[in-house]
Write a protein that holds these residues in place. Structure first.
Motif, PDB file in Angstrom:
ATOM      1  N   LEU A   1      -3.819   1.507  -2.993  1.00 42.98           N
ATOM      2  CA  LEU A   1      -3.293   1.944  -4.479  1.00 42.98           C
ATOM      3  C   LEU A   1      -4.591   1.906  -5.202  1.00 42.98           C
ATOM      4  CD1 LEU A   1      -0.240  -0.235  -4.878  1.00 42.98           C
ATOM      5  CD2 LEU A   1      -0.367   2.160  -4.005  1.00 42.98           C
ATOM      6  N   THR A   2      -5.566   1.121  -5.065  1.00 41.05           N
ATOM      7  CA  THR A   2      -6.900   1.082  -5.882  1.00 41.05           C
ATOM      8  C   THR A   2      -7.546   2.379  -5.219  1.00 41.05           C
ATOM      9  OG1 THR A   2      -6.949  -1.269  -5.911  1.00 41.05           O
ATOM     10  CG2 THR A   2      -8.966  -0.029  -6.466  1.00 41.05           C
ATOM     11  N   LEU A   3      -7.582   2.805  -4.121  1.00 40.26           N
ATOM     12  CA  LEU A   3      -8.395   3.968  -3.530  1.00 40.26           C
ATOM     13  C   LEU A   3      -7.786   5.162  -3.931  1.00 40.26           C
ATOM     14  CD1 LEU A   3      -8.996   2.587   0.017  1.00 40.26           C
ATOM     15  CD2 LEU A   3     -10.976   3.495  -1.451  1.00 40.26           C
ATOM     16  N   ARG A   4      -6.509   5.278  -4.063  1.00 40.69           N
ATOM     17  CA  ARG A   4      -5.910   6.508  -4.567  1.00 40.69           C
ATOM     18  C   ARG A   4      -6.250   6.970  -6.094  1.00 40.69           C
ATOM     19  NH1 ARG A   4      -1.077   9.154  -3.411  1.00 40.69           N
ATOM     20  NH2 ARG A   4      -2.378   9.960  -1.822  1.00 40.69           N
ATOM     21  N   LYS A   5      -6.648   5.941  -6.917  1.00 39.32           N
ATOM     22  CA  LYS A   5      -7.327   6.114  -8.275  1.00 39.32           C
ATOM     23  C   LYS A   5      -8.699   6.713  -8.060  1.00 39.32           C
ATOM     24  CE  LYS A   5      -4.557   2.441 -10.083  1.00 39.32           C
ATOM     25  NZ  LYS A   5      -4.684   1.110 -10.633  1.00 39.32           N
ATOM     26  N   GLN A   6      -9.308   6.221  -7.338  1.00 39.85           N
ATOM     27  CA  GLN A   6     -10.754   6.789  -7.021  1.00 39.85           C
ATOM     28  C   GLN A   6     -10.913   8.072  -6.393  1.00 39.85           C
ATOM     29  OE1 GLN A   6     -14.147   4.133  -6.067  1.00 39.85           O
ATOM     30  NE2 GLN A   6     -12.751   2.460  -6.216  1.00 39.85           N
ATOM     31  N   PHE A   7     -10.269   8.351  -5.337  1.00 39.10           N
ATOM     32  CA  PHE A   7      -9.793   9.242  -4.595  1.00 39.10           C
ATOM     33  C   PHE A   7      -8.627  10.014  -4.510  1.00 39.10           C
ATOM     34  CE2 PHE A   7     -13.047   6.565  -3.045  1.00 39.10           C
ATOM     35  CZ  PHE A   7     -14.413   7.422  -2.750  1.00 39.10           C
ATOM     36  N   PRO A   8      -8.383  10.814  -5.311  1.00 40.24           N
ATOM     37  CA  PRO A   8      -6.971  11.283  -5.644  1.00 40.24           C
ATOM     38  C   PRO A   8      -6.405  12.073  -4.257  1.00 40.24           C
ATOM     39  CG  PRO A   8      -8.026  11.713  -7.528  1.00 40.24           C
ATOM     40  CD  PRO A   8      -9.285  11.330  -6.721  1.00 40.24           C
ATOM     41  N   LYS A   9      -7.517  12.810  -3.648  1.00 35.37           N
ATOM     42  CA  LYS A   9      -7.274  13.652  -2.536  1.00 35.37           C
ATOM     43  C   LYS A   9      -6.908  12.918  -1.185  1.00 35.37           C
ATOM     44  CE  LYS A   9      -9.410  17.969  -3.826  1.00 35.37           C
ATOM     45  NZ  LYS A   9     -10.406  18.785  -3.305  1.00 35.37           N
ATOM     46  N   ALA A  10      -7.388  11.616  -1.324  1.00 35.84           N
ATOM     47  CA  ALA A  10      -6.955  10.615   0.017  1.00 35.84           C
ATOM     48  C   ALA A  10      -5.783  10.806   0.391  1.00 35.84           C
ATOM     49  CB  ALA A  10      -7.653   9.109  -0.346  1.00 35.84           C
ATOM     50  N   VAL A  11      -5.626  10.787   1.814  1.00 28.95           N
ATOM     51  CA  VAL A  11      -4.444  10.862   2.428  1.00 28.95           C
ATOM     52  C   VAL A  11      -3.811   9.527   2.839  1.00 28.95           C
ATOM     53  CG1 VAL A  11      -3.223  11.670   4.284  1.00 28.95           C
ATOM     54  CG2 VAL A  11      -4.904  12.962   3.442  1.00 28.95           C
ATOM     55  N   LEU A  12      -2.728   9.060   2.060  1.00 30.41           N
ATOM     56  CA  LEU A  12      -2.503   7.368   2.255  1.00 30.41           C
ATOM     57  C   LEU A  12      -1.489   7.269   3.097  1.00 30.41           C
ATOM     58  CD1 LEU A  12      -4.051   7.091  -0.101  1.00 30.41           C
ATOM     59  CD2 LEU A  12      -2.565   5.754  -1.263  1.00 30.41           C
ATOM     60  N   ILE A  13      -1.461   6.702   4.272  1.00 31.18           N
ATOM     61  CA  ILE A  13      -0.429   6.685   5.495  1.00 31.18           C
ATOM     62  C   ILE A  13       0.115   5.112   5.342  1.00 31.18           C
ATOM     63  CG2 ILE A  13      -0.092   6.827   7.622  1.00 31.18           C
ATOM     64  CD1 ILE A  13      -2.018   8.881   7.905  1.00 31.18           C
ATOM     65  N   PHE A  14       1.439   4.866   5.328  1.00 35.58           N
ATOM     66  CA  PHE A  14       1.757   3.352   5.322  1.00 35.58           C
ATOM     67  C   PHE A  14       2.386   3.355   6.681  1.00 35.58           C
ATOM     68  CE2 PHE A  14       4.889   0.166   4.973  1.00 35.58           C
ATOM     69  CZ  PHE A  14       4.393  -0.601   3.633  1.00 35.58           C
ATOM     70  N   LEU A  15       1.785   2.279   7.464  1.00 36.17           N
ATOM     71  CA  LEU A  15       2.177   2.076   8.706  1.00 36.17           C
ATOM     72  C   LEU A  15       2.974   0.653   8.838  1.00 36.17           C
ATOM     73  CD1 LEU A  15       1.425   2.955  11.903  1.00 36.17           C
ATOM     74  CD2 LEU A  15      -0.213   1.143  11.894  1.00 36.17           C
ATOM     75  N   SER A  16       4.122   0.642   9.380  1.00 38.87           N
ATOM     76  CA  SER A  16       4.992  -0.430   9.356  1.00 38.87           C
ATOM     77  C   SER A  16       5.685  -0.843  10.683  1.00 38.87           C
ATOM     78  CB  SER A  16       6.021  -0.429   8.244  1.00 38.87           C
ATOM     79  OG  SER A  16       6.838   0.314   8.712  1.00 38.87           O
TER      80      SER A  16
END
Length: 200
Positions: free
Chosen positions: A110-125
């Motif tokens: 969530l912190t990285l999303r603020k710095q890199f808005p174009k980052a691709v966030l994948i939730f693995l569970s």
């Protein structure tokens, strides 16, 4: 491999016991043109871990120097120990044109999303909390109290699913299928029109 778009910053996150380490090792075995960031940590190395491969193991004092010198893109205290992402490693890899894969906890993602808005966030569970509990118990690296704390954290992390771009379930015994899904996501992201035009 991806001449038509800029390199991606791919953030793989999720609860303890989801299999993030196993998934990343399986991706690495495929010999893909991807840079896998090695996270720094102040915790002691476990017997099966390799310095510079699993983590960069540093002292608490050195970690605090890294924080003070702004050498980390993101850092947090996780279960009483520091964990962080080295800035230089990420920026050099992106500059080389390679996709970059990071493994961080949900708070870090969530912190990285603020710095890199174009980052691709994948939730693995895993499939559910019961499966996460079973995997952590099988791992036998945590005491009962620590296990309880990790499960409580997993519950909180699952509540942040909607902050991510993708949710991938890493089912028991289906590691290669999980990697196939992740690779399909990365391929699709390289073909997104807005990303190619440099729009948000």
């Amino acid at each position: 491999m991806h001449s038509q778009s800029e390199p991606l910053l791919i953030v793989i996150s999720g609860p303890s016991g989801a299999g993030k380490d196993s998934v990343i090792k399986a991706m690495q075995k495929r010999g893909l043109p991807i840079h896998f960031v090695v996270t720094a940590t102040s915790r002691a190395r476990r017997p099966n871990e390799v310095e510079g491969v699993d983590y960069l193991f540093v002292t608490r004092q050195r970690f605090e120097e890294m924080i003070a010198n702004d050498e980390l893109i993101e850092h947090a205290v996780v279960y009483g120990e520091y964990k962080g992402v080295p800035r230089q490693q990420v920026m050099e890899a992106l500059a080389s044109g390679k996709d970059v894969v990071l493994r961080v906890d949900v708070q870090g993602a969530l912190t990285l999303r603020k710095q890199f808005p174009k980052a691709v966030l994948i939730f693995l569970s895993a499939e559910d909390l019961q499966e996460i509990a079973a995997r952590l118990e099988n791992r036998s690296t945590e005491e009962a109290e620590e296990l309880r704390r990790r499960l409580d954290t997993a519950q909180w992390e699952l509540e942040h699913l909607c902050d991510f771009d993708y949710w991938v379930v890493n089912r028991r015994g289906q590691l290669e299928q999980t990697v196939d899904i992740l690779m399909a996501i990365i391929q699709a992201e390289h073909h997104r029109i807005c990303r190619q035009r440099g729009l948000p």
